[in-house]
Design an enzyme around this catalytic site. Sequence first.
Site, PDB file in Angstrom:
ATOM      1  N   CYS A   1       9.731  78.085  83.563  1.00 55.92           N
ATOM      2  CA  CYS A   1      10.548  78.605  82.471  1.00 55.92           C
ATOM      3  C   CYS A   1      11.967  78.840  82.974  1.00 55.92           C
ATOM      4  CB  CYS A   1       9.941  79.908  81.953  1.00 55.92           C
ATOM      5  SG  CYS A   1      10.942  80.718  80.679  1.00 55.92           S
TER       6      CYS A   1
ATOM      7  N   CYS B   1      12.558  82.977  82.881  1.00 51.29           N
ATOM      8  CA  CYS B   1      11.849  83.923  83.757  1.00 51.29           C
ATOM      9  C   CYS B   1      11.198  83.308  84.987  1.00 51.29           C
ATOM     10  CB  CYS B   1      10.812  84.709  82.957  1.00 51.29           C
ATOM     11  SG  CYS B   1       9.322  83.771  82.535  1.00 51.29           S
TER      12      CYS B   1
ATOM     13  N   CYS C   1       7.069  80.598  76.175  1.00 61.02           N
ATOM     14  CA  CYS C   1       6.660  81.143  77.464  1.00 61.02           C
ATOM     15  C   CYS C   1       5.857  82.414  77.192  1.00 61.02           C
ATOM     16  CB  CYS C   1       7.891  81.452  78.312  1.00 61.02           C
ATOM     17  SG  CYS C   1       7.491  82.275  79.872  1.00 61.02           S
TER      18      CYS C   1
ATOM     19  N   CYS D   1       8.048  85.632  78.817  1.00 70.00           N
ATOM     20  CA  CYS D   1       9.342  86.102  78.290  1.00 70.00           C
ATOM     21  C   CYS D   1       9.588  85.707  76.840  1.00 70.00           C
ATOM     22  CB  CYS D   1      10.480  85.635  79.182  1.00 70.00           C
ATOM     23  SG  CYS D   1      10.812  83.862  79.075  1.00 70.00           S
TER      24      CYS D   1
ATOM     25  N   CYS E   1       5.726  68.811  73.760  1.00 70.89           N
ATOM     26  CA  CYS E   1       7.059  68.216  73.664  1.00 70.89           C
ATOM     27  C   CYS E   1       8.080  69.304  73.991  1.00 70.89           C
ATOM     28  CB  CYS E   1       7.233  67.682  72.244  1.00 70.89           C
ATOM     29  SG  CYS E   1       8.763  66.806  71.982  1.00 70.89           S
TER      30      CYS E   1
END
Length: 155
Positions: A54, A57, A103, A106, A126
């Site tokens: 991510c 985070c 995510c 976060c 995607c």
Amino acid sequence: MNVTFDLTPPSPSQREALIATLNAEERRILLQHGTEAPFCNRLLDNNQLGTYTCRLCGLPLFHSNAKFKSGTGWPSFFEPYTHTHIRKQHDTSHGMIRTEILCARCNSHLGHLFPDGPPPTYERYCLNSVSLTFIPTGTLLPDQLHRGDNTTYRT
């Protein structure tokens, strides 16, 4: 290898500090659920071995061994790093019915999930490239939240 990552959301001050590192395009996509243009993103043609984390985070989200060329113009994966690192949400924006993926730590917008991927899952995650950071195999994963859960694990 089974590695556990702390999925506790960043504190408000940590989140503020992480958001301060984003550019305008990253903020638009990660925080406002935007989409980058197809076929002109930095990770579409990345064929290196490693882990995609991510951007906000640092949580591991996808591994290169699950990446495939979908022809859609965005990086695509047939399965996540682990299902607990991805949160799915019903999305009816723009007159479409889709599954948004975020995510799990976060809550940053990553992209969308479609049921048209290759075997063995037949799923296509995607992704927006700006939602991800690529970490090459053999490199320590980032520890943006200073929790120590990423510092001993190499991709």
